[in-house]
Design a protein around this motif. Structure first.
Motif, PDB file in Angstrom:
ATOM      1  N   ASP A  68       0.827  -1.202   0.000  1.00 20.98           N
ATOM      2  CA  ASP A  68       0.000   0.000   0.000  1.00 20.98           C
ATOM      3  C   ASP A  68       0.864   1.257   0.000  1.00 20.98           C
ATOM      4  OD1 ASP A  68       0.981   0.332   2.547  1.00 20.98           O
ATOM      5  OD2 ASP A  68      -0.938   0.290   3.538  1.00 20.98           O
TER       6      ASP A  68
ATOM      7  N   SER B 149      -4.470  -3.427  -3.001  1.00 17.73           N
ATOM      8  CA  SER B 149      -4.811  -3.894  -4.337  1.00 17.73           C
ATOM      9  C   SER B 149      -3.810  -4.972  -4.711  1.00 17.73           C
ATOM     10  CB  SER B 149      -4.747  -2.740  -5.318  1.00 17.73           C
ATOM     11  OG  SER B 149      -3.504  -2.080  -5.217  1.00 17.73           O
TER      12      SER B 149
ATOM     13  N   GLY C  11      -4.423  -9.803  -9.123  1.00 19.42           N
ATOM     14  CA  GLY C  11      -5.748 -10.343  -9.418  1.00 19.42           C
ATOM     15  C   GLY C  11      -5.824 -11.821  -9.136  1.00 19.42           C
ATOM     16  N   GLY C  12      -6.906 -12.242  -8.576  1.00 22.19           N
ATOM     17  CA  GLY C  12      -7.093 -13.672  -8.401  1.00 22.19           C
ATOM     18  C   GLY C  12      -6.823 -14.175  -7.004  1.00 22.19           C
TER      19      GLY C  12
ATOM     20  N   THR D  34      -7.702 -15.220  -3.558  1.00 21.77           N
ATOM     21  CA  THR D  34      -8.911 -15.478  -2.776  1.00 21.77           C
ATOM     22  C   THR D  34      -8.644 -15.040  -1.351  1.00 21.77           C
ATOM     23  OG1 THR D  34      -8.096 -17.679  -2.343  1.00 21.77           O
ATOM     24  CG2 THR D  34      -9.592 -17.429  -4.184  1.00 21.77           C
TER      25      THR D  34
ATOM     26  N   SER E  53      -6.896 -18.031   3.531  1.00 20.33           N
ATOM     27  CA  SER E  53      -7.346 -18.968   4.552  1.00 20.33           C
ATOM     28  C   SER E  53      -6.226 -19.306   5.519  1.00 20.33           C
ATOM     29  CB  SER E  53      -7.837 -20.249   3.882  1.00 20.33           C
ATOM     30  OG  SER E  53      -6.863 -20.684   2.951  1.00 20.33           O
TER      31      SER E  53
ATOM     32  N   THR F 271       6.892 -14.744  -1.954  1.00 22.27           N
ATOM     33  CA  THR F 271       6.864 -14.766  -3.413  1.00 22.27           C
ATOM     34  C   THR F 271       5.598 -14.017  -3.816  1.00 22.27           C
ATOM     35  OG1 THR F 271       5.700 -16.853  -3.493  1.00 22.27           O
ATOM     36  CG2 THR F 271       8.086 -16.934  -3.507  1.00 22.27           C
ATOM     37  N   HIS F 272       5.050 -14.275  -4.975  1.00 22.88           N
ATOM     38  CA  HIS F 272       4.003 -13.383  -5.439  1.00 22.88           C
ATOM     39  C   HIS F 272       2.693 -13.478  -4.661  1.00 22.88           C
ATOM     40  CE1 HIS F 272       6.553 -12.304  -8.730  1.00 22.88           C
ATOM     41  NE2 HIS F 272       6.772 -13.571  -8.976  1.00 22.88           N
ATOM     42  N   SER F 273       2.665 -14.227  -3.584  1.00 20.52           N
ATOM     43  CA  SER F 273       1.446 -14.277  -2.796  1.00 20.52           C
ATOM     44  C   SER F 273       1.790 -14.446  -1.327  1.00 20.52           C
ATOM     45  CB  SER F 273       0.567 -15.449  -3.233  1.00 20.52           C
ATOM     46  OG  SER F 273       1.087 -16.636  -2.682  1.00 20.52           O
TER      47      SER F 273
ATOM     48  N   TYR G 123       1.318 -17.024   0.375  1.00 17.93           N
ATOM     49  CA  TYR G 123       1.362 -18.439   0.736  1.00 17.93           C
ATOM     50  C   TYR G 123       2.712 -19.087   0.546  1.00 17.93           C
ATOM     51  CZ  TYR G 123      -3.495 -17.314  -0.009  1.00 17.93           C
ATOM     52  OH  TYR G 123      -4.698 -16.692   0.004  1.00 17.93           O
ATOM     53  N   GLN G 124       3.663 -18.352   0.022  1.00 23.09           N
ATOM     54  CA  GLN G 124       4.988 -18.938  -0.176  1.00 23.09           C
ATOM     55  C   GLN G 124       6.043 -17.981   0.313  1.00 23.09           C
ATOM     56  OE1 GLN G 124       5.777 -19.857  -4.207  1.00 23.09           O
ATOM     57  NE2 GLN G 124       4.805 -21.852  -4.115  1.00 23.09           N
TER      58      GLN G 124
ATOM     59  N   CYS H  38       9.407 -10.476 -12.784  1.00 24.05           N
ATOM     60  CA  CYS H  38       8.441 -10.952 -13.770  1.00 24.05           C
ATOM     61  C   CYS H  38       7.550 -11.995 -13.119  1.00 24.05           C
ATOM     62  CB  CYS H  38       9.153 -11.638 -14.939  1.00 24.05           C
ATOM     63  SG  CYS H  38      10.523 -10.714 -15.576  1.00 24.05           S
ATOM     64  N   GLU H  39       6.244 -11.851 -13.319  1.00 28.59           N
ATOM     65  CA  GLU H  39       5.338 -12.811 -12.696  1.00 28.59           C
ATOM     66  C   GLU H  39       5.475 -14.190 -13.305  1.00 28.59           C
ATOM     67  OE1 GLU H  39       1.474 -10.554 -10.920  1.00 28.59           O
ATOM     68  OE2 GLU H  39       1.615 -10.748 -13.097  1.00 28.59           O
ATOM     69  N   THR H  40       5.858 -14.255 -14.564  1.00 22.58           N
ATOM     70  CA  THR H  40       6.027 -15.551 -15.205  1.00 22.58           C
ATOM     71  C   THR H  40       7.434 -16.077 -15.025  1.00 22.58           C
ATOM     72  OG1 THR H  40       6.601 -14.384 -17.208  1.00 22.58           O
ATOM     73  CG2 THR H  40       4.326 -15.123 -16.996  1.00 22.58           C
ATOM     74  N   GLY H  41       8.288 -15.292 -14.386  1.00 18.53           N
ATOM     75  CA  GLY H  41       9.656 -15.738 -14.236  1.00 18.53           C
ATOM     76  C   GLY H  41       9.795 -16.776 -13.144  1.00 18.53           C
TER      77      GLY H  41
ATOM     78  N   GLU I 224      -3.779  -3.158 -10.841  1.00 16.40           N
ATOM     79  CA  GLU I 224      -5.175  -3.604 -10.863  1.00 16.40           C
ATOM     80  C   GLU I 224      -6.025  -2.727 -11.765  1.00 16.40           C
ATOM     81  OE1 GLU I 224      -6.721  -5.011  -7.043  1.00 16.40           O
ATOM     82  OE2 GLU I 224      -8.558  -3.971  -7.633  1.00 16.40           O
TER      83      GLU I 224
ATOM     84  N   ARG J 288       0.758 -20.701  -9.276  1.00 12.47           N
ATOM     85  CA  ARG J 288       2.172 -20.883  -9.026  1.00 12.47           C
ATOM     86  C   ARG J 288       2.593 -20.500  -7.628  1.00 12.47           C
ATOM     87  NH1 ARG J 288       5.673 -20.249 -13.674  1.00 12.47           N
ATOM     88  NH2 ARG J 288       6.581 -18.471 -12.629  1.00 12.47           N
ATOM     89  N   SER J 289       1.865 -19.609  -6.996  1.00 10.62           N
ATOM     90  CA  SER J 289       2.213 -19.313  -5.605  1.00 10.62           C
ATOM     91  C   SER J 289       1.045 -19.573  -4.675  1.00 10.62           C
ATOM     92  CB  SER J 289       2.736 -17.887  -5.468  1.00 10.62           C
ATOM     93  OG  SER J 289       2.097 -17.032  -6.369  1.00 10.62           O
TER      94      SER J 289
END
Lengths: 383, 561
Positions: A76, A143, A146-147, A149, A152, A192-194, A196-197, A236-239, B403, B432-433
């Motif tokens: 943020d 923000s 995207g994607g 959830t 949890s 990493t990008h979320s 959860y890792q 890179c998100e795909t990297g 976004e 992936r993550s």
């Protein structure tokens, strides 16, 4: 006879070592003559924009009682988490300089801390050889990508003491989740990008990828010959790549899928303290104790720039690029932050303010400011 | 992870400890009278963290904090460079010019001759080899090509703090020192190499005791400070069994010193004084912060540095493949890399807050007020910010991470009937993550939604990629199963949809509607005239000039930068 053989054996090893060192030096010299900072010659083109360096300290965050070892920005763009040697982790709203939350760990020397992308939790680790994740009270969901959830894995705060104030040792330690376990201290951790890792770098010379929910080790990366001091994930998100730098003066590029080392770079003369990617993910820079910052390119597979000056004598603890990659900031042990022009190779200036070693430096997510933490127990935001 | 290495903790040679300490996060305190860790102390070494010192003396909090950085030994590479610099300073022709520090009565010819044994008349009228701060700073500026006065002063201060030079005065302490500031009358000298930090002089408590005793014997030179008296008392207690020895050693030392000529005595006393000022030892033991010594052994940084590692060096993958594709000569690849970096740096400056040239650009951190100065999060109704919008056109990755940008991009894709590509991309990235427990289900969902023959929204990938993905799915369902397809879709979007998006009306409208943060929106709110007038008048009130140091914020005024 055996003794003699051993002696000559040792001798040959010694002489071979010397020869190898000589060859390496010769290689370095030849390399220098070859490219001679191609990047800098490009930067001297007349149409290159001249930079005006007008950075000042905008905020001072006081609250730690001991050395600040690491800090991280929230997505943020205004919250910061910082960890220090006294075992405290503070969450700040850097814009108003208010402290929002404090967590006390039983161990001192929290070497690494990281903010989760959603802003709902933080990870930290240090001399306890573990990396733990703590939920934050007022989970400021930003923000995110995207994607995502609803998380949890983040346990909701049991005590809902609103906003500021210390979380009492009992409750916050109950909510703590130990994710990573190494056999030596944690030197760096990052989500990493979320949420959860987590990727950790440790003094036991390995890096590892962990799943937060189950605390499972997903992947471990062996190869460094000495402590790993920093790791950074590709932007890179795909990297699938990430880089690590360590006390063996080498920077490795790893593939997360296969856990194999893809490239290695060794041109520093001393420990690498910090590694950061160039904004596009095609190159990266490393800061080292030999007082230089070097930039390596992945495709060219070599060092393409070295930022050094005779007057910069003290080691670089932490570096970061500006959003365009045009400027590199290096936090040094001489209490200053030095700024370099990436494509010209000149030092733009030095920022005074800290009264002790500057241990960490990070650019905010949108690049409007960067924050430094120092052993004088303060953090400063510069813009 | 590797199991405990047997080499740790049992075979420590003294030198290994020293090397470890040189890069260590902690430094040892006096341990039963010796600072040197001998090989007897294997696992039972009492290494103490330099915790915030509560009891040492009654100095201010600031002093305590600042001192701590100095107790940590700097890394060897720094010391090597500093010693090289000092050596350069002492060079006969290109080095620092020195002056003679003159005093009254420093050289009484007859007594001087007696001690130094020279037959020629003494030409000394003072103590040589001193220099002023201004000379030093001047020399540093020219030799090292330093551009700002403040930096040169700072470097000189650091050299002093490290213990390579020192001022000949008693009015300083290691933490509040500042060379070049208010020291026009102070002479500086070189520290003797014996006392350089790079020499790793492991001072013992006995040395400290001798020093304090000799200071006590010569109060004219410099009377003992309060903390020093306390230290001396404490040492007397600790070394009571050998206090007689310490006294005798001090007497011997004084005797030797008296035999030098007066100028040498002067220099030696000052050098010793400076050394102990910088290396102010702590006299109390601390607890090790809750960790047992065993884990301390493993935390010393760089421990593995000089020992043969168990890890084999990683075999760098795909070197052979690189050679195949290395059709272009290495210098050409280098040039293309440099060009790419150069292009990025020069094109992205328009949205880099540190290089932006736009006077209207608003950086919230630079604003004068805090309340309400944070720019609101842009939404589709309010329109994006200009820099944000421009950045979408420069790089696809930036667009994908933003976004708001994704919203516009999705709209565009809807018109092209290819929005399933973006959904697939986002879902794969999330996969992936994702948490390990969700992976299997996500794979199923993605497959059924995008890839299977009965998919609701099939993505457009060629048969080769499709077969690869299906193979992956049969082999081993991991989070990276769809990577082939992901890359394909990513490249497709980048080449086609993204390029068209940048030229599309949707994007152009967004750019036209974009604004600088905190600037009033296009439809101006009509303020009553009186308020407008007051606001205009307030613009003439004095404000802080950008160059002034804002002392309330704790900024140091830069020294004539």
């Amino acid at each position: 006879m055996a003794g003699n053989k051993n002696a000559s054996h040792v001798d040959t090893i010694e002489s071979l070592k010397k020869e190898a060192e000589q060859l390496r030096k010769k290689l370095q010299e030849d390399r220098k003559n070859l490219n001679d900072a191609e990047l800098f010659t490009m930067g001297k083109k007349p149409e290159t924009l001249n930079l005006s360096f007008q950075v000042r300290c905008r905020r001072i965050l006081k609250g730690h009682t001991s050395k600040v070892l690491d800090m991280d920005w929230s997505l943020d763009k205004r919250r910061i988490v910082s960890s220090s040697q006294d075992g405290k982790i503070l969450v700040w709203d850097a814009f108003t300089t208010n402290k929002e939350q404090a967590i006390s760990l039983p161990t001192t020397w929290v070497n690494a801390c990281a903010y989760a992308p959603s802003g709902g939790s933080i990870a930290c680790g240090g001399l306890d050889n573990k990396c733990s994740v703590f939920p934050l009270h007022s989970a400021t969901s930003t923000s995110g990508s995207g994607g995502t959830t609803s998380s949890s894995s983040n346990k909701p705060a049991v005590t809902s003491s609103a906003g500021q104030g210390d979380s009492t040792a009992g409750t916050i330690m109950q909510q703590r989740k130990v994710v990573a376990m190494h056999t030596s201290y944690i030197s760096a951790c990052t989500f990493t990008h979320s949420d959860y890792q987590i990727l950790t770098a440790s003094g036991d010379s390995t890096c590892a990828l962990w799943d937060v929910e189950s605390s499972q080790l997903l992947q471990s990366f062996h190869g460094h010959q000495s402590d790993v001091m920093d790791a950074a994930l590709s932007p890179c998100e795909t990297g699938n790549l990430f880089i690590s730098g360590g006390c063996d003066k080498t920077a490795y590029v790893w593939d997360m899928r296969t856990a194999k080392c893809v490239q290695s770079f060794q041109t520093h003369d001393s420990d690498i303290n910090s590694v950061r990617w160039f904004p596009t993910g095609e190159a990266f820079a490393t800061g080292s104790d030999d007082a230089t910052i070097r930039m390596y390119d992945l495709r060219a597979d070599r060092e393409i720039a070295c930022f050094s000056k005779d007057s910069v004598i003290f080691g670089v603890n932490s570096i970061d690029f500006s959003v365009s990659g045009r400027m590199i900031f290096g936090a040094c042990n001489d209490y200053l932050v030095h700024a370099w022009d990436t494509i010209r190779g000149v030092k733009l200036g030095a920022l005074f303010g800290h009264e002790n070693r500057v241990s960490c430096l990070k650019m905010s997510p949108d690049g409007t400011a960067f924050c430094t933490g120092s052993w004088d127990s303060t953090l400063r935001v510069w813009a | 992870m590797t199991t405990n290495n047997p080499r740790r903790g049992s075979q420590w040679a003294r030198s290994t400890w020293k090397r470890a300490l040189e890069g260590a996060l902690i430094s040892p305190l006096f341990d039963d009278g010796t600072m040197i860790i001998s090989s007897d102390h294997n696992d039972g070494v009492l290494l103490n963290v330099q915790a915030l010192d509560q009891e040492e003396d009654n100095t201010t909090g600031k002093n305590k904090q600042a001192d701590q950085g100095l107790q940590f030994p700097p890394r060897q590479s720094v010391l090597t460079r500093l010693t090289a610099l000092i050596v350069e300073m002492q060079h006969a022709s290109t080095g620092l010019p020195t002056v003679i520090q003159s005093f009254k009565g420093i050289c009484d010819t007859s007594s001087c001759q007696a001690t130094c044994g020279m037959n020629a008349p003494c030409a000394k009228t003072g103590v040589p080899d001193a220099f002023m701060a201004s000379t030093l700073i001047q020399w540093l500026t020219t030799t090292l090509d330093i551009t700002s006065y403040g930096e040169a002063c700072h470097l000189a201060t650091m050299m002093c703090r490290m213990g390579f030079i020192f001022p000949c005065t008693t009015e300083w302490n290691a933490s509040e020192l500042s060379v070049g500031v208010q020291d026009d009358n102070v002479f500086y000298r070189y520290q003797t190499p014996y006392h350089w930090p790079s020499e790793n002089l492991a001072a013992t408590e006995n040395d400290h005791a001798c020093y304090l005793l000799s200071r006590e014997m010569n109060p004219d030179f410099a009377p003992l400070d309060e903390y020093e008296t306390k230290c001396l008392a404490h040492l007397e207690k600790m070394l009571s069994h050998q206090w007689g020895f310490s006294n005798r050693a001090t007497a011997v030392k004084e005797n030797l010193l008296q035999q030098c000529c007066i100028t040498d005595q002067y220099i030696k006393r000052w050098q010793e004084y400076a050394f102990w000022k910088i290396n102010r030892p702590q006299c109390h033991k601390r607890s090790a912060g809750g960790l047992n010594t065993e884990s301390w052994n493993s935390c010393l940084r760089g421990l593995n540095r000089n020992l043969p590692s168990e890890n084999p060096k990683p075999t760098v993958v795909s070197k052979k493949e690189k050679k195949k594709t290395l059709g272009a000569s290495p210098s050409r690849i280098l040039k293309s890399s440099c060009t790419r970096i150069y292009t990025v740096c020069t094109e992205w400056y328009i949205f880099d807050p540190f290089t932006i040239d736009d006077p209207m650009y608003y950086n919230p951190w630079k604003s004068d007020t805090v309340q309400g100065a944070w720019p609101i999060v842009p939404t589709e109704e309010s329109g994006p910010y200009i820099t944000q919008c421009k950045s979408w056109a420069r790089n696809f990755d930036i667009l994908l991470k933003d976004e708001l940008g994704l919203n516009y991009f999705t709209e565009h894709l809807k018109k092209e009937f290819s929005e399933e590509n973006l959904s697939f991309y986002l879902d794969c990235v999330y996969l992936r993550s994702a948490p390990q427990s969700e992976v299997e289900e996500l794979i199923k969902n993605i497959f059924s939604e995008f890839i299977s023959p009965n998919a609701a929204t099939p993505i457009n990938i060629d048969t080769q990629t499709m077969n690869q993905v299906k193979q992956e799915m049969k082999k081993n369902k991991t989070r990276y199963t769809f990577d082939m397809a992901l890359e394909h879709i990513y490249k497709l979007m980048k080449k086609d949809s993204y390029k068209r998006f940048v030229n599309s009306n949707i994007y152009k409208d967004a750019l036209a509607n974009s604004k600088h943060p905190c600037k009033p929106p296009k439809e101006k709110i009509r303020l009553p005239k009186l308020i407008l007038r007051i606001w205009r008048l307030s613009q003439f009130l004095p404000k802080n000039k950008p160059g002034d140091a804002d002392v309330e914020r704790g900024e140091m005024p830069t020294l004539g930068n």
